[in-house]
Design a protein around this motif. Structure first.
Motif, short mmCIF file in Angstrom:
data_model
loop_
_atom_site.label_atom_id
_atom_site.label_comp_id
_atom_site.label_asym_id
_atom_site.label_seq_id
_atom_site.Cartn_x
_atom_site.Cartn_y
_atom_site.Cartn_z
N GLN A 80 26.37 43.74 47.85
CA GLN A 80 25.87 43.76 49.22
C GLN A 80 26.93 43.32 50.23
OE1 GLN A 80 22.44 41.22 48.95
NE2 GLN A 80 21.43 42.53 47.46
N MET A 81 27.83 42.44 49.84
CA MET A 81 28.86 41.96 50.75
C MET A 81 29.81 43.07 51.18
SD MET A 81 29.85 38.24 49.13
CE MET A 81 31.18 37.93 50.30
N ASN A 82 30.15 43.93 50.22
CA ASN A 82 31.02 45.07 50.52
C ASN A 82 32.34 44.63 51.15
OD1 ASN A 82 31.64 47.83 50.55
ND2 ASN A 82 30.87 48.09 52.63
N VAL A 83 32.97 43.60 50.58
CA VAL A 83 34.29 43.16 51.01
C VAL A 83 35.23 43.20 49.81
CG1 VAL A 83 33.35 41.66 52.80
CG2 VAL A 83 33.82 40.71 50.54
N THR A 84 36.51 43.19 50.08
CA THR A 84 37.49 43.16 49.00
C THR A 84 37.34 41.85 48.22
OG1 THR A 84 39.03 44.50 50.27
CG2 THR A 84 39.94 43.22 48.45
N THR A 85 37.06 41.96 46.94
CA THR A 85 36.80 40.78 46.11
C THR A 85 37.73 40.77 44.91
OG1 THR A 85 34.46 40.81 46.75
CG2 THR A 85 35.05 39.54 44.80
N ARG A 86 38.31 39.61 44.63
CA ARG A 86 39.17 39.43 43.47
C ARG A 86 38.61 38.31 42.62
NH1 ARG A 86 42.10 40.64 47.93
NH2 ARG A 86 43.47 42.44 47.77
N LEU A 87 38.36 38.61 41.36
CA LEU A 87 37.81 37.63 40.41
C LEU A 87 38.94 37.18 39.50
CD1 LEU A 87 34.46 39.45 39.51
CD2 LEU A 87 34.89 37.80 41.34
N VAL A 88 39.31 35.92 39.60
CA VAL A 88 40.42 35.34 38.83
C VAL A 88 39.82 34.44 37.76
CG1 VAL A 88 42.52 33.97 38.90
CG2 VAL A 88 41.90 35.43 40.86
N GLN A 89 39.96 34.84 36.49
CA GLN A 89 39.38 34.07 35.37
C GLN A 89 40.47 33.22 34.74
OE1 GLN A 89 36.20 35.74 32.88
NE2 GLN A 89 37.61 35.52 31.15
N VAL A 90 40.24 31.91 34.69
CA VAL A 90 41.20 30.98 34.08
C VAL A 90 40.74 30.69 32.65
CG1 VAL A 90 41.95 29.98 36.25
CG2 VAL A 90 39.98 29.02 35.12
N GLN A 91 41.68 30.69 31.70
CA GLN A 91 41.34 30.54 30.28
C GLN A 91 42.30 29.56 29.61
OE1 GLN A 91 40.18 35.29 29.93
NE2 GLN A 91 41.08 34.25 28.17
N ALA A 92 41.76 28.80 28.68
CA ALA A 92 42.59 27.90 27.88
C ALA A 92 43.17 28.61 26.66
CB ALA A 92 41.77 26.68 27.44
N ILE A 93 42.46 29.65 26.19
CA ILE A 93 42.90 30.39 25.01
C ILE A 93 42.71 31.88 25.27
CG2 ILE A 93 42.40 28.52 23.39
CD1 ILE A 93 39.74 29.94 22.77
N PRO A 94 43.42 32.73 24.53
CA PRO A 94 43.22 34.17 24.70
C PRO A 94 41.84 34.60 24.21
CG PRO A 94 45.32 33.68 23.61
CD PRO A 94 44.53 32.42 23.61
N GLY A 95 41.48 35.83 24.58
CA GLY A 95 40.20 36.38 24.14
C GLY A 95 39.19 36.45 25.27
N LYS A 96 37.99 36.91 24.93
CA LYS A 96 36.92 37.04 25.93
C LYS A 96 36.16 35.72 26.00
CE LYS A 96 33.05 40.01 27.33
NZ LYS A 96 33.58 40.29 28.66
N THR A 97 36.60 34.86 26.93
CA THR A 97 35.96 33.55 27.06
C THR A 97 34.97 33.50 28.22
OG1 THR A 97 37.75 32.77 28.48
CG2 THR A 97 38.01 32.43 26.11
N GLY A 98 35.00 34.49 29.09
CA GLY A 98 34.10 34.49 30.25
C GLY A 98 33.59 35.88 30.55
#
Length: 787
Positions: A485-503
């Motif tokens: 709904q916001m329709n704005v440029t969005t960047r999702l930065v995921q921080v991880q302690a280890i590799p893999g799919k943590t989030g």
């Protein structure tokens, strides 16, 4: 008068002094029983006050267990691509709701909202949200909210694909000069098909285009002779053929007279001579009346330039080009010339342009998770955010900071990064949550949205989180809905302690078309810069110069501008309040600034004519900036007298035409009103598509405006939520719309409570007491008189 007490008929109170004076005179001079006379006067006074109807205003909270729901069912032409039975299904499961349907080739959505927005009412929009007639949607929603009405909307997906075509450009052109225009194709889904563009029935463009929502094609054409010429754009046939063709009338005039004050040739003079009938002179002549605009090329200030003040104030255009003898290097400071310029000749301090809101996750999962060397993941997240502030791409931004756990917190409202960077770094570094916070990402996004709306202008969103939303399915879905709904440029930065799919931020980015990047400790922005999405268009490598960027794309000069240029020198100036900075360097220093002075237009280009500092500005495609700036300063190239001004029209929408003429226009079927001396407003209602002529001036009339914008209005959700409403899918409406309406139906109203009855009761009591007392006296007297 008692505070908070009002009267319906206060004029009756003027009789009280009269009653009091007459009553006192009677009591003193003629009354045999003064107590009786006083009581009767009190009774009459109370009746008189009661007749004035005293009342108090009380605030009362009203709530309905069965809210009143009205479904506004939009059956106008553009809605034919949607399911026509949506409102009927809503009516079946929304108990007690009623349907109000409107149709035709125009959507007066704002008017319908105002019409049915009674206090406590809940309106449900089964519409695409495009209001093409009457009150603007934003204004109507604001008025509905102020009247204690709630407005909800139902999201719908088109069942059929349809596309429309439009030509965007000015209505006048100069003979032999480049006429740039843009063809816009809009689609409710995906359009892939032919686009053909004709100038006076000659094909000038033909290709296959793909429009996923919308796309635009920039085209340029030269007209060989004067008069009205017709441009026509066509797309392939689809569901609604009415909007598959668009015409534009372009009135071509002789090259206007422009004066260039310069004593040498330059790339600037070459650009101008191609556009105009150019006169070049080393000094400003006495008479400037024959010129549509004056261009000063690197001129030292001198007394003769004072004539430009009256020339611009009376409607002339002025373009001032810098160099080694102008602005702060040419004695402009505090001069009569500087008073009409949009800049002042001293060093500027930049205060930021676009807004970016950084949203940081401070939930327990980040503080509790440790990296391989024992560093809390939250500290890693904070380090990445601080490092991002050092990026040169953000130096032209205002930056705000929001953090979230269970609740969201406004840490810092948007502040120019150029002066607020130390504050931002300190606030981020000092974040120290208690460690008991949940991961309610949707609360953080919602607060960031509010911050972007309040800051105005174009905004961006950057979310830092570990993406640990595995146990927060409702939060995950709410976050996805909000980002869409916001329709704005969005960047999702995921921080991880280890590799893999943590989030789950990568899945969230896929759902919302956001940009996603992950960082695994100890990677930094500098080691992963190739994976971080860039915020600015790529620019050609600079050879020691200053890259330029467009800071305002909503201006005639810079709209749809393809721009890639650098300069090696500039004049250090400061924009005036009220001016518009259109082009700047990376540090925000202005290069092209404009404003209006009196009736004229003034542009200041604070670099040179291409001979030393700015050669790339005068080469295609960047040279369009120079030609557009000059065209803007010139304004309408036609003579002031006998001029017609009108935009392209839409069938069913009255044409608004302005005519400058010494005689009152006489146009059959038109409403003519005088605006001022020799200036008239003409309103004409066309009955068919085509080109209408007033003399030799043509005005194109196209399909109804109803069919221009297709699909769901992308601004609808934001407008609804900004005014206290909600947006539902049909399934969500089935489950919870009634309960939401019941909750929002609680409203505070002010009610009048009359105190008339109290006064009448008091008057009756006094009268009865007086009657009883008198009867008792009479009984006692009779008792004494008996033998």
């Amino acid at each position: 008068m008692i505070q908070g007490l009002y009267f319906s008929y206060p004029q009756l109170l003027w009789a009280l002094p009269v009653l009091l004076i007459v009553g006192l005179i009677y009591i003193q001079r003629k009354a045999s029983n003064r107590l009786l006379a006083a009581s009767r006067m009190a009774v009459f006074g109370l009746i008189l006050i009661a007749a004035a109807n005293p009342y108090v205003v009380q605030t009362v909270t009203v709530r309905s267990d069965q809210p009143s729901i009205t479904i506004l069912d939009d059956h106008t032409g553009s809605m034919s691509i949607f399911d026509p039975d949506t409102a009927l299904r809503l009516n079946q499961f929304l108990s007690g709701s009623q349907i109000r349907t409107f149709s035709g080739d125009a959507t007066p959505l704002g008017d319908r909202i105002i019409q049915y927005a009674t206090p406590g009412e809940t309106l449900v929009l089964a519409s695409d949200g495009h209001s093409t007639e009457g009150r603007p949607l934003s204004e109507a929603l604001s008025l509905a909210r102020s009247s204690n009405a709630s407005v909800f909307a139902i999201t719908q997906k088109p069942l059929r694909d349809d596309a429309s075509v439009e030509i965007s450009g000015t209505n006048t052109a100069v003979v032999g000069g480049e006429y740039p225009f843009t063809v816009v194709v809009r689609s409710s889904g995906v359009y892939q098909g032919p686009l053909s563009v004709y100038a006076d029935d000659s094909l000038i463009y033909g290709d296959t285009v793909v429009a996923n929502g919308s796309t635009s094609v920039k085209i340029s054409h030269r007209f060989a002779d004067t008069g009205t010429h017709a441009l026509r754009a066509e797309i392939g046939p689809d569901y609604l053929p009415v909007n598959d063709q668009y015409q534009k009338a372009v009135y071509v005039v002789p090259k206007p007279e422009v004066l260039l004050v310069s004593d040498a040739s330059s790339p600037l003079s070459e650009v101008l001579s191609d556009l105009y009938k150019l006169t070049q002179a080393p000094e400003l002549p006495e008479d400037l009346s024959g010129y549509k605009a004056v261009v000063l090329d690197d001129q030292m200030y001198r007394q003769s330039l004072y004539r430009l003040q009256s020339y611009v104030r009376d409607g002339g255009g002025l373009l001032v080009v810098g160099g080694q003898n102008s602005f702060e290097l040419g004695g402009y400071y505090n001069s009569s010339l500087e008073s009409i310029l949009p800049v002042q000749s001293f060093s500027s301090t930049f205060e930021g342009g676009k807004t970016v809101v950084m949203v940081l996750d401070i939930s327990f999962s980040l503080q509790g998770t440790r990296t391989s060397d024992g560093t809390p993941l939250l500290d890693y997240e904070k380090a990445l955010a601080i490092e991002l502030l050092k990026s040169p791409d953000f130096q032209d931004y205002k930056v705000g900071l929001v953090v979230f756990g269970t609740q969201a917190y406004d840490v810092l409202d948007p502040i120019p990064l150029s002066r607020g960077k130390p504050v931002l770094e300190e606030r981020i570094a000092s974040l120290s949550p208690t460690g008991t916070e949940n991961s309610f990402l949707d609360n953080g996004i919602r607060l960031a949205w509010d911050m972007l709306n309040e800051s105005g202008g174009k905004g961006e969103l950057i979310v830092f989180s570990d993406g640990n939303l595995w146990n927060y399915e409702e939060v995950y879905q709410n976050s996805a809905d909000l980002l869409r709904q916001m329709n704005v440029t969005t960047r999702l930065v995921q921080v991880q302690a280890i590799p893999g799919k943590t989030g789950r931020l990568d899945d969230l980015a896929t759902l919302t078309d956001a940009e996603f990047v992950s960082f695994i400790y100890p990677s930094s922005l500098s080691t992963r810069v190739e994976e971080l999405p860039q915020t600015l268009p790529e620019q050609a490598p600079s050879t020691g110069g200053f890259p330029l960027l467009v800071t305002n794309q909503n201006h005639y000069i810079t709209s749809d501008l393809e721009f890639n240029a650098s300069i090696t020198g500039f004049n250090d100036v400061t924009p005036r309040p009220g001016s518009q900075k259109l082009v700047a360097m990376n540090d925000g220093k202005p290069v092209l600034t404009t404003w209006r002075y009196g009736l004229g237009r003034v542009a200041a280009l604070s670099t040179d004519d291409g001979t030393a500092w700015a050669s790339s500005l005068y080469s295609a495609p960047s040279s369009r900036l120079i030609s557009s700036a000059a065209n803007w300063a010139v304004g309408d190239p036609r003579p002031e007298k006998n001029r017609i001004e009108a935009e392209d029209g839409w069938l069913g929408t009255p044409l608004q035409i302005t005519i400058s003429s010494t005689a009152r226009p006489n146009i059959e079927g038109a409403v003519v009103e005088k605006l001022s001396d020799n200036r008239y407003s003409v309103t004409l209602s066309p009955e068919s598509q085509g080109i209408y002529y007033l003399g030799d001036y043509g005005i194109a009339v196209n399909y109804p405006l109803e069919y221009l914008y297709l699909g769901l209005n992308p601004e609808l959700a934001r407008l609804i939520m900004a005014n206290g409403g909600k947006v539902f899918s049909e399934d969500q409406a089935r489950r919870s719309l009634t309960s939401e309406a019941r909750m929002l139906s609680q409203r505070t109203v002010q009610e009048r409570t009359s105190r008339r009855d109290v006064l009448l009761l008091l008057a009756l009591t006094i009268f009865l007491v007086e009657v009883v007392a008198r009867r008792l006296r009479e009984i006692r007297k009779r008792g004494r008189s008996r033998p």
